[in-house]
Design an enzyme around this catalytic site. Structure first.
Site, PDB file in Angstrom:
ATOM      1  N   PRO A 133       0.772  -1.245   0.000  1.00 29.72           N
ATOM      2  CA  PRO A 133       0.000   0.000   0.000  1.00 29.72           C
ATOM      3  C   PRO A 133       0.807   1.302   0.000  1.00 29.72           C
ATOM      4  O   PRO A 133       0.841   2.048   0.979  1.00 29.72           O
ATOM      5  CB  PRO A 133      -0.838  -0.130   1.273  1.00 29.72           C
ATOM      6  N   CYS A 134       1.405   1.617  -1.139  1.00 29.03           N
ATOM      7  CA  CYS A 134       2.178   2.850  -1.246  1.00 29.03           C
ATOM      8  C   CYS A 134       1.300   4.092  -1.123  1.00 29.03           C
ATOM      9  O   CYS A 134       1.798   5.160  -0.767  1.00 29.03           O
ATOM     10  CB  CYS A 134       2.985   2.876  -2.539  1.00 29.03           C
TER      11      CYS A 134
END
Length: 181
Positions: A133-134
């Protein structure tokens, strides 16, 4: 052989890639660095790993934490893998700053300091978006910057996760590049 599969999300098309058993890529169609780990030749095919990824995406886009991670193949450098492993640990609906990730890596390496810009480069080149989850990584000052899928999508993803958006803002430069919401 590399395989691909296409998924239709509420935020646009998503292309997934796999070596046959592990998920190696997940990109919004047209995002920056799209397909950066895809070879020139690949085959579109339905695979069990894609079925797992689709289940994960369906749960995610329904606004819930999936509670599992499909098997991942991180084709990257050791430094980027360290950053990506830290991102994997950011809980659904929470955020972490580039500086906090840099501090974690500095401690792991026994250093007093690590460059937040180097972390930013590793975050930006994440080839398994959403699952790694950047979009949950933000600037220390609350800036919603640096999402390869576009700042508008970053806002939509954090909103979907019911993240506390009160202290976040879109920098003027990013707003001009990504357009109005």
């Amino acid at each position: 052989m590399t395989y691909t599969y296409h998924y239709h999300s509420p935020l646009g098309g998503i292309t997934l890639s796999s070596n046959g058993t592990e998920l190696a890529g997940l990109w919004f169609d047209g995002q920056k660095y799209f397909g950066d780990t895809l070879p020139k030749e690949y085959e579109e095919k339905s695979l069990p790993v894609f079925e797992q990824a689709v289940r994960w995406l369906d749960i995610y886009f329904s606004g819930r934490a999936p509670g599992f991670t499909p098997p991942l193949l991180m084709k990257t450098t050791p430094f980027r893998k360290m950053v990506w492993d830290i991102m994997l640990a950011i809980p659904f609906g929470k955020t972490m700053t580039y500086g906090e990730i840099a501090d974690k890596i500095a401690r792991k390496k026994g250093r007093s300091k690590m460059s937040a810009q180097a972390v930013g480069g590793a975050v930006g080149h994440n080839s398994i978006s959403l699952i790694i989850p950047c979009h949950r990584v933000v600037g220390t000052n609350g800036s919603l910057t640096g999402y390869a899928g576009g700042i508008d999508r970053k806002v939509q993803l954090l909103t979907l996760e019911k993240a506390d958006m009160a202290s976040f803002f879109v920098p003027k430069k990013e707003r001009l590049e990504s357009g109005p919401f």
